[in-house]
Design a protein around this motif. Structure first.
Motif, PDB file in Angstrom:
ATOM      1  N   GLU A 287      36.865 -33.038  14.349  1.00 11.52           N
ATOM      2  CA  GLU A 287      37.886 -32.161  14.916  1.00 11.52           C
ATOM      3  C   GLU A 287      39.282 -32.541  14.445  1.00 11.52           C
ATOM      4  O   GLU A 287      40.230 -31.787  14.582  1.00 11.52           O
ATOM      5  CB  GLU A 287      37.812 -32.151  16.452  1.00 11.52           C
TER       6      GLU A 287
ATOM      7  N   ALA B 204      33.652 -25.987  17.585  1.00  9.72           N
ATOM      8  CA  ALA B 204      34.842 -25.718  18.387  1.00  9.72           C
ATOM      9  C   ALA B 204      35.561 -24.456  17.913  1.00  9.72           C
ATOM     10  O   ALA B 204      36.243 -23.797  18.687  1.00  9.72           O
ATOM     11  CB  ALA B 204      35.783 -26.921  18.342  1.00  9.72           C
TER      12      ALA B 204
ATOM     13  N   HIS C  13      31.379 -27.602  27.739  1.00  5.24           N
ATOM     14  CA  HIS C  13      30.347 -27.424  26.714  1.00  5.24           C
ATOM     15  C   HIS C  13      28.985 -28.014  27.066  1.00  5.24           C
ATOM     16  O   HIS C  13      28.024 -27.828  26.334  1.00  5.24           O
ATOM     17  CB  HIS C  13      30.818 -28.009  25.380  1.00  5.24           C
TER      18      HIS C  13
END
Length: 93
Positions: free
Chosen positions: A54, A16, A40
């Motif tokens: 994340e 990311a 994505h």
């Protein structure tokens, strides 16, 4: 080369945060297809050591876009003493 599929080994080449992500360079095993992301594409659950989610949590699994993974050959298996395992051919009778 066939596209990535469950059971494959891969190296994380992006994330990311692009090529500066904390998981870039880590080797993982592809576990299961999680679904399709609107931006994505295919998202895979992968497992490996010291993966950072994340949310900043350290664990053994993360989700990765297929484009963030580069398929690699699986590591050679070694015995407990570090010697490479050899496959023995059956003896002729």
């Amino acid at each position: 080369m066939k596209p990535i599929q469950a059971g494959d080994h891969a190296e994380i080449i992006e994330g990311a945060l692009g090529t500066k992500g904390p998981n870039v360079g880590k080797r993982v095993r592809v576990v299961i297809l999680r679904g399709e992301h609107s931006e994505h594409g295919r998202i895979w659950k992968v497992e490996g050591d010291g993966l950072i989610s994340e949310y900043g949590a350290v664990g053994t699994t993360v989700d990765c876009a297929q484009s963030w993974l580069r398929k690699i050959e699986p590591p050679e298996e070694t015995s407990e003493d570090g010697a490479k395992k050899e496959v023995e051919a059956p003896l002729a009778q």
